[in-house]
Scaffold this motif. Structure first.
Motif, PDB file in Angstrom:
ATOM      1  N   ALA A 203     -22.792   7.798  -0.689  1.00 21.41           N
ATOM      2  CA  ALA A 203     -21.697   8.669  -1.039  1.00 21.41           C
ATOM      3  C   ALA A 203     -20.541   7.928  -1.796  1.00 21.41           C
ATOM      4  CB  ALA A 203     -21.308   9.235   0.242  1.00 21.41           C
ATOM      5  N   TYR A 204     -20.764   6.747  -1.638  1.00 22.94           N
ATOM      6  CA  TYR A 204     -19.557   5.845  -2.276  1.00 22.94           C
ATOM      7  C   TYR A 204     -20.027   4.749  -3.252  1.00 22.94           C
ATOM      8  CZ  TYR A 204     -14.773   3.838  -2.711  1.00 22.94           C
ATOM      9  OH  TYR A 204     -13.676   3.317  -3.174  1.00 22.94           O
ATOM     10  N   ARG A 205     -19.955   4.784  -4.533  1.00 31.10           N
ATOM     11  CA  ARG A 205     -20.441   3.930  -5.460  1.00 31.10           C
ATOM     12  C   ARG A 205     -19.736   2.716  -5.742  1.00 31.10           C
ATOM     13  NH1 ARG A 205     -25.675   5.409  -4.817  1.00 31.10           N
ATOM     14  NH2 ARG A 205     -26.336   7.530  -5.671  1.00 31.10           N
ATOM     15  N   ILE A 206     -18.611   2.795  -5.299  1.00 28.47           N
ATOM     16  CA  ILE A 206     -17.781   1.672  -5.741  1.00 28.47           C
ATOM     17  C   ILE A 206     -17.803   0.591  -4.448  1.00 28.47           C
ATOM     18  CG2 ILE A 206     -15.350   0.899  -5.972  1.00 28.47           C
ATOM     19  CD1 ILE A 206     -14.604   3.670  -6.715  1.00 28.47           C
ATOM     20  N   SER A 207     -18.292  -0.767  -5.062  1.00 27.60           N
ATOM     21  CA  SER A 207     -18.451  -1.868  -3.979  1.00 27.60           C
ATOM     22  C   SER A 207     -16.923  -2.332  -4.032  1.00 27.60           C
ATOM     23  CB  SER A 207     -19.373  -2.709  -4.514  1.00 27.60           C
ATOM     24  OG  SER A 207     -19.349  -3.448  -5.675  1.00 27.60           O
ATOM     25  N   GLN A 208     -16.310  -2.902  -4.819  1.00 28.64           N
ATOM     26  CA  GLN A 208     -15.184  -3.647  -5.014  1.00 28.64           C
ATOM     27  C   GLN A 208     -14.278  -2.937  -5.990  1.00 28.64           C
ATOM     28  OE1 GLN A 208     -15.238  -8.160  -4.504  1.00 28.64           O
ATOM     29  NE2 GLN A 208     -17.205  -7.864  -3.728  1.00 28.64           N
ATOM     30  N   ALA A 209     -12.722  -3.153  -5.670  1.00 22.57           N
ATOM     31  CA  ALA A 209     -11.989  -2.579  -6.850  1.00 22.57           C
ATOM     32  C   ALA A 209     -10.515  -2.923  -6.251  1.00 22.57           C
ATOM     33  CB  ALA A 209     -12.124  -1.085  -6.949  1.00 22.57           C
ATOM     34  N   SER A 210      -9.609  -3.410  -7.260  1.00 18.93           N
ATOM     35  CA  SER A 210      -8.452  -3.856  -6.698  1.00 18.93           C
ATOM     36  C   SER A 210      -7.479  -3.572  -8.071  1.00 18.93           C
ATOM     37  CB  SER A 210      -8.403  -5.295  -6.481  1.00 18.93           C
ATOM     38  OG  SER A 210      -8.691  -6.379  -7.166  1.00 18.93           O
ATOM     39  N   CYS A 211      -6.019  -3.487  -7.974  1.00 17.26           N
ATOM     40  CA  CYS A 211      -5.049  -3.609  -8.895  1.00 17.26           C
ATOM     41  C   CYS A 211      -3.893  -4.267  -8.438  1.00 17.26           C
ATOM     42  CB  CYS A 211      -4.693  -2.106  -9.348  1.00 17.26           C
ATOM     43  SG  CYS A 211      -5.895  -1.293 -10.307  1.00 17.26           S
ATOM     44  N   GLU A 212      -3.497  -5.227  -9.225  1.00 13.30           N
ATOM     45  CA  GLU A 212      -2.315  -5.772  -8.864  1.00 13.30           C
ATOM     46  C   GLU A 212      -1.400  -6.320 -10.070  1.00 13.30           C
ATOM     47  OE1 GLU A 212      -3.423  -9.153  -6.309  1.00 13.30           O
ATOM     48  OE2 GLU A 212      -4.976  -9.907  -7.544  1.00 13.30           O
ATOM     49  N   GLN A 213      -0.155  -6.703  -9.863  1.00 19.30           N
ATOM     50  CA  GLN A 213       0.554  -7.388 -10.884  1.00 19.30           C
ATOM     51  C   GLN A 213       0.227  -8.944 -11.110  1.00 19.30           C
ATOM     52  OE1 GLN A 213       4.770  -7.070 -10.373  1.00 19.30           O
ATOM     53  NE2 GLN A 213       5.406  -7.579 -12.422  1.00 19.30           N
ATOM     54  N   THR A 214      -0.054  -9.520 -12.106  1.00 14.00           N
ATOM     55  CA  THR A 214      -0.457 -10.805 -12.279  1.00 14.00           C
ATOM     56  C   THR A 214       0.626 -11.471 -13.260  1.00 14.00           C
ATOM     57  OG1 THR A 214      -2.638 -10.102 -12.363  1.00 14.00           O
ATOM     58  CG2 THR A 214      -2.159 -12.300 -13.233  1.00 14.00           C
ATOM     59  N   PHE A 215       1.093 -12.474 -12.861  1.00 18.20           N
ATOM     60  CA  PHE A 215       2.081 -13.300 -13.500  1.00 18.20           C
ATOM     61  C   PHE A 215       1.544 -14.611 -14.152  1.00 18.20           C
ATOM     62  CE2 PHE A 215       3.749 -11.214  -9.970  1.00 18.20           C
ATOM     63  CZ  PHE A 215       5.097 -10.526 -10.345  1.00 18.20           C
ATOM     64  N   ARG A 216       2.127 -14.811 -15.561  1.00 20.83           N
ATOM     65  CA  ARG A 216       1.787 -16.048 -16.214  1.00 20.83           C
ATOM     66  C   ARG A 216       2.926 -16.572 -16.821  1.00 20.83           C
ATOM     67  NH1 ARG A 216      -2.110 -11.928 -16.603  1.00 20.83           N
ATOM     68  NH2 ARG A 216      -0.975 -11.117 -18.316  1.00 20.83           N
ATOM     69  N   ALA A 217       2.879 -17.954 -16.953  1.00 23.31           N
ATOM     70  CA  ALA A 217       4.124 -18.771 -17.874  1.00 23.31           C
ATOM     71  C   ALA A 217       3.650 -18.416 -19.176  1.00 23.31           C
ATOM     72  CB  ALA A 217       3.966 -20.003 -17.160  1.00 23.31           C
ATOM     73  N   ALA A 218       4.985 -18.457 -19.681  1.00 23.15           N
ATOM     74  CA  ALA A 218       5.076 -18.283 -21.265  1.00 23.15           C
ATOM     75  C   ALA A 218       6.073 -19.529 -21.825  1.00 23.15           C
ATOM     76  CB  ALA A 218       5.296 -16.849 -21.817  1.00 23.15           C
ATOM     77  N   ASP A 219       6.282 -19.240 -23.001  1.00 20.77           N
ATOM     78  CA  ASP A 219       7.131 -20.117 -23.603  1.00 20.77           C
ATOM     79  C   ASP A 219       8.623 -20.043 -23.233  1.00 20.77           C
ATOM     80  OD1 ASP A 219       5.151 -21.239 -24.955  1.00 20.77           O
ATOM     81  OD2 ASP A 219       5.324 -19.908 -26.829  1.00 20.77           O
ATOM     82  N   TYR A 220       9.337 -21.097 -23.308  1.00 21.82           N
ATOM     83  CA  TYR A 220      11.056 -20.890 -22.991  1.00 21.82           C
ATOM     84  C   TYR A 220      11.140 -20.612 -21.626  1.00 21.82           C
ATOM     85  CZ  TYR A 220      10.605 -20.668 -28.183  1.00 21.82           C
ATOM     86  OH  TYR A 220      10.316 -20.951 -29.402  1.00 21.82           O
ATOM     87  N   ASN A 221      10.472 -20.854 -20.879  1.00 23.56           N
ATOM     88  CA  ASN A 221      10.587 -20.693 -19.326  1.00 23.56           C
ATOM     89  C   ASN A 221      10.503 -19.217 -18.819  1.00 23.56           C
ATOM     90  OD1 ASN A 221      10.764 -23.792 -18.487  1.00 23.56           O
ATOM     91  ND2 ASN A 221      12.860 -23.603 -19.458  1.00 23.56           N
ATOM     92  N   VAL A 222      10.185 -18.530 -19.642  1.00 26.53           N
ATOM     93  CA  VAL A 222       9.545 -17.092 -19.227  1.00 26.53           C
ATOM     94  C   VAL A 222       8.445 -16.506 -18.741  1.00 26.53           C
ATOM     95  CG1 VAL A 222       9.733 -14.943 -20.373  1.00 26.53           C
ATOM     96  CG2 VAL A 222      11.233 -16.373 -21.479  1.00 26.53           C
ATOM     97  N   THR A 223       8.528 -16.023 -17.732  1.00 27.47           N
ATOM     98  CA  THR A 223       7.152 -15.607 -16.875  1.00 27.47           C
ATOM     99  C   THR A 223       6.760 -14.035 -17.512  1.00 27.47           C
ATOM    100  OG1 THR A 223       7.719 -16.672 -14.965  1.00 27.47           O
ATOM    101  CG2 THR A 223       6.096 -14.908 -14.861  1.00 27.47           C
ATOM    102  N   VAL A 224       5.589 -13.891 -17.824  1.00 24.05           N
ATOM    103  CA  VAL A 224       5.197 -12.616 -18.302  1.00 24.05           C
ATOM    104  C   VAL A 224       4.157 -11.909 -17.354  1.00 24.05           C
ATOM    105  CG1 VAL A 224       5.289 -12.885 -20.758  1.00 24.05           C
ATOM    106  CG2 VAL A 224       3.336 -13.403 -19.606  1.00 24.05           C
ATOM    107  N   SER A 225       4.016 -10.621 -17.375  1.00 23.84           N
ATOM    108  CA  SER A 225       3.179 -10.252 -16.306  1.00 23.84           C
ATOM    109  C   SER A 225       2.487  -8.913 -16.853  1.00 23.84           C
ATOM    110  CB  SER A 225       3.846  -9.704 -14.905  1.00 23.84           C
ATOM    111  OG  SER A 225       4.792  -8.596 -15.207  1.00 23.84           O
ATOM    112  N   THR A 226       1.241  -8.458 -16.283  1.00 20.29           N
ATOM    113  CA  THR A 226       0.628  -7.500 -16.600  1.00 20.29           C
ATOM    114  C   THR A 226       0.151  -6.913 -15.267  1.00 20.29           C
ATOM    115  OG1 THR A 226      -1.521  -8.798 -16.966  1.00 20.29           O
ATOM    116  CG2 THR A 226      -0.148  -8.218 -18.961  1.00 20.29           C
ATOM    117  N   ILE A 227      -0.198  -5.599 -15.087  1.00 22.03           N
ATOM    118  CA  ILE A 227      -1.203  -5.007 -13.995  1.00 22.03           C
ATOM    119  C   ILE A 227      -2.668  -5.074 -14.345  1.00 22.03           C
ATOM    120  CG2 ILE A 227      -1.655  -3.046 -12.975  1.00 22.03           C
ATOM    121  CD1 ILE A 227       1.308  -1.929 -13.568  1.00 22.03           C
TER     122      ILE A 227
END
Length: 326
Positions: A203-227
């Motif tokens: 009845a439920y075909r999804i085995s695993q799933a997740s969503c979260e904000q992810t952070f990564r370092a970028a140039d000039y001491n800036v942190t970027v993020s995505t979902i």
């Protein structure tokens, strides 16, 4: 406001009662407790049996790898298994929840405490499925009226908080001092536990799933993020159609793989930028923060017979580069 898996206050008591449909949200300033109850009463005979059976049923549910993965999480000392959390947990009884928890709170625990911790059972637990029902949001893949399932689900809900993978859901404030309510988010989490840990795999075909904000370092001491989101469907479900739905533009990749038994499974990832901030505020402890609206992201997997499995995630981005004037 922190994203779905990033909010964490290890000292905050997380009441399950705030998840009930008829319970009002209590003021933030009184929702945090610094210590467990001073004493616990012996379990009444009837309730003791229900609690013991619920723990057994919860342990059986955690034998599903996807259920254990859903409720396991990172700790200060490393990754912690949900099964180990429950296996070392104790259950204690306090008939009337301590103020300010609502009187019909079924159970409560402390977020992120890990192994050898108590799950406190209250009188509301005795009425689960018999006049008291947790709130569910999204798309439950099975009925939500079985008392035994609701009791085991309540135990697992607290395990998710003890492991630290799921933050508190009651009214609180974020790092910028903005009030947050969590009833709908908690209802989505209840539905995820129900679908992943108890619903028949057919009845439920999804085995695993997740969503979260992810952070990564970028140039000039800036942190970027995505979902960032990821999902897998159960092996040998046959052809499926995977769809992600949200208000944000995203990059989606979907494909198939083969497990160690030769069964085919589908996998999909989704990446998007956070939405535009809605305002900028001064934080309660200093600094200037951009505030972001919550984003609901829905995963839908449809098999060849037309059966639909669906899960919804709510992610609220936090400012990756607050200005502290340094």
């Amino acid at each position: 406001m922190l994203s779905h898996r990033l909010r964490h206050r290890a000292w905050a008591r997380r009441p399950f009662a705030a998840l009930l449909a008829a319970v009002a949200v209590v003021a933030t300033s009184v929702m945090f407790l610094s210590a467990p109850p001073a004493s616990a009463d012996p379990f009444p005979d009837g309730l003791n049996f229900k609690v013991r059976q619920a723990v057994i049923d919860a342990k059986i549910a955690l034998l599903r790898p996807e259920c254990n993965a859903l409720l396991s999480g990172p700790q200060r000392t490393g990754f912690i298994s949900a099964f180990d959390v429950l296996d070392t947990a104790s259950t204690v009884y306090q008939p009337v929840p301590p103020s300010p928890l609502p009187a019909n709170t079924p159970a409560s625990s402390f977020v992120g405490e890990g192994l050898n911790e108590p799950i406190t059972i209250h009188n509301g637990f005795d009425r689960l499925g018999e006049g008291l029902t947790p709130v569910f949001f999204g798309s439950p893949a099975m009925a939500t009226t079985d008392p035994g399932v609701l009791r085991a689900l309540t135990i697992l809900h607290e395990v998710g908080h003890l492991s630290g993978i799921e933050p508190q859901h009651e009214a609180r404030t974020d790092v910028a001092g903005r009030p947050i309510t969590g009833i709908q988010e908690a209802g989505l989490y209840n539905t995820r536990i129900l679908n992943t840990c108890f619903a028949p795999t057919t009845a439920y075909r999804i085995s695993q799933a997740s969503c979260e904000q992810t952070f990564r370092a970028a140039d000039y001491n800036v942190t970027v993020s995505t979902i960032d989101c990821s999902a897998f469907c159960r092996a040998s479900t046959g052809p499926v159609v995977v769809a992600w739905t949200s208000s944000l533009q995203s990059t989606i990749n979907t494909g198939t793989g083969t497990d160690e038994n030769g069964n085919t499974f589908c996998g999909s990832t989704r990446v998007s930028d956070c939405p535009a901030p809605i305002e900028t505020v001064f934080g309660a402890y200093g600094g200037i923060f951009a505030l972001f609206p919550p984003t609901d992201i829905t995963l839908t997997i449809t098999d060849a017979s037309g059966h639909v499995s669906q899960d919804t995630f709510r992610v609220t981005c936090i400012d990756p580069n607050p200005n502290f004037g340094w």
